[in-house]
Motif scaffolding. Structure first.
Motif, PDB file in Angstrom:
ATOM      1  N   GLN A  15     -21.810 -11.326 -57.376  1.00  0.00           N
ATOM      2  CA  GLN A  15     -21.709 -12.363 -58.389  1.00  0.00           C
ATOM      3  C   GLN A  15     -22.575 -11.961 -59.588  1.00  0.00           C
ATOM      4  N   ARG A  17     -23.767 -13.159 -63.305  1.00  0.00           N
ATOM      5  CA  ARG A  17     -23.841 -14.363 -64.131  1.00  0.00           C
ATOM      6  C   ARG A  17     -24.712 -14.093 -65.356  1.00  0.00           C
ATOM      7  N   HIS A  33     -26.032 -15.116 -51.377  1.00  0.00           N
ATOM      8  CA  HIS A  33     -26.509 -15.218 -52.762  1.00  0.00           C
ATOM      9  C   HIS A  33     -27.002 -16.604 -53.125  1.00  0.00           C
ATOM     10  N   HIS A  34     -26.657 -17.624 -52.338  1.00  0.00           N
ATOM     11  CA  HIS A  34     -27.107 -18.981 -52.660  1.00  0.00           C
ATOM     12  C   HIS A  34     -28.623 -19.141 -52.544  1.00  0.00           C
ATOM     13  N   TRP A  36     -30.635 -17.830 -54.277  1.00  0.00           N
ATOM     14  CA  TRP A  36     -31.160 -17.817 -55.644  1.00  0.00           C
ATOM     15  C   TRP A  36     -30.630 -18.963 -56.506  1.00  0.00           C
ATOM     16  N   ASP A  37     -29.866 -19.877 -55.941  1.00  0.00           N
ATOM     17  CA  ASP A  37     -29.185 -20.881 -56.755  1.00  0.00           C
ATOM     18  C   ASP A  37     -30.126 -21.689 -57.639  1.00  0.00           C
ATOM     19  N   ARG A  40     -31.911 -18.847 -60.495  1.00  0.00           N
ATOM     20  CA  ARG A  40     -31.354 -17.699 -61.208  1.00  0.00           C
ATOM     21  C   ARG A  40     -31.140 -17.969 -62.688  1.00  0.00           C
ATOM     22  N   THR A  41     -30.842 -19.209 -63.056  1.00  0.00           N
ATOM     23  CA  THR A  41     -30.639 -19.511 -64.478  1.00  0.00           C
ATOM     24  C   THR A  41     -31.936 -19.412 -65.278  1.00  0.00           C
ATOM     25  N   THR A  51     -26.214 -10.881 -58.049  1.00  0.00           N
ATOM     26  CA  THR A  51     -26.501 -11.140 -56.643  1.00  0.00           C
ATOM     27  C   THR A  51     -25.364 -10.576 -55.797  1.00  0.00           C
ATOM     28  N   HIS A 167     -31.250 -23.833 -49.721  1.00  0.00           N
ATOM     29  CA  HIS A 167     -30.383 -22.670 -49.529  1.00  0.00           C
ATOM     30  C   HIS A 167     -31.131 -21.450 -49.018  1.00  0.00           C
ATOM     31  N   GLU A 242     -39.165 -20.629 -55.598  1.00  0.00           N
ATOM     32  CA  GLU A 242     -38.605 -21.948 -55.896  1.00  0.00           C
ATOM     33  C   GLU A 242     -39.708 -22.945 -56.235  1.00  0.00           C
TER      34      GLU A 242
END
Length: 267
Positions: A15, A17, A33-34, A36-37, A40-41, A51, A167, A242
């Protein structure tokens, strides 16, 4: 869904982004990959993020064959090759940090800079978690092991303010054989002899209250890798990225050098 195919024929979902030079984000053991949800932004004002779902997780293939951190690193290379990325920055946390060590040591021409978070060198030189932590994670009472993992990831106050979903607790869709292969890959990791040959600029990050991957592993990495600075994040547990996202994210972005005009990024 976008896939790269590895030399052994395994399809790896990935993925990409955002915009800008890519920052590869590598998740922890038995996670996709979740992982980093939530954060990541935070990197997207300056970088794109790349990811992947490790083999055995997410939308990637799940072969019932032995895994290793070196094999996971080769899977990352397959993704970079599929995108035409010659050289990039790597940020790996937990088992992802072990994969990142393999990448930087075995594929130095592909790694511009390296960030290792809440990870260890593995092998006999690493500091193992306490036995009571392992016992807590092995509980069979419904929900007990999950709660133990939550408590190792986050402080009670953060959990009270962030009820989830979380996650970072493992991919619930993983088959049992993939979970076994991931555990074995992480347990067999031993990069002690590889660390001194890492030539990429390296930053080591760790929470001061990490019991899942004891904080004492962080100075081992920083001392073993040439010229690697170490930042300990106060009061943070395993998922420091996080809970202390503003602090940790800024440390990462400040460490990453501006991308050069050529030889790096998407072709």
């Amino acid at each position: 869904m976008t896939y790269a195919t590895t030399p052994d024929g395994t399809r790896i979902a990935y993925q990409l982004r955002g915009n800008g030079a890519p920052l590869v984000l590598l998740a922890g053991q038995a996670n996709n990959h979740h992982w980093w949800d939530l954060v990541r932004t935070d990197f997207h004002p300056a970088r794109s993020t790349l990811t992947l779902d490790y083999r055995g997780t997410g939308d990637s293939d799940k072969p019932d064959t032995p895994h290793s951190t070196e094999l996971f690193a080769q899977d990352v290379i397959a993704v970079l090759d599929d995108l035409g990325i010659d050289r990039t920055d790597i940020y790996g946390t937990s088992m992802g940090g072990r994969v990142a060590q393999q990448l930087a040591a075995r594929h130095p021409h592909r790694v511009s800079s390296l960030i290792l978070g809440c990870t260890s060198p593995g092998g006999p030189h690493s500091i193992e978690r306490d036995n009571d932590v392992s016992l807590a994670l092995a509980q069979t009472r419904p929900g007990a092991a999950r709660q133990a993992l939550l408590d190792l990831m986050y402080t009670p106050q953060w959990l009270a303010d962030h009820p989830g979903p979380h996650h970072t607790l493992g991919d619930p869709r993983m088959p049992s054989h993939s979970r076994r292969h991931h555990l074995a890959a992480s347990n067999r990791h031993n990069a002690w002899d590889l660390l001194p040959i890492i030539s990429a600029p390296t930053l080591v990050l760790h929470g001061t209250d990490d019991l899942l991957n004891p904080t004492a592993n962080a100075p081992l990495l920083a001392d073993r890798i040439p010229n690697a600075p170490l930042h300990l994040i106060p009061d943070a547990r395993h998922a420091y990225f996080e809970e202390a996202r503003a602090h940790a994210g800024r440390l990462v972005l400040d460490f990453l050098a501006p991308p050069p005009h050529s030889g790096r990024g998407l072709h």
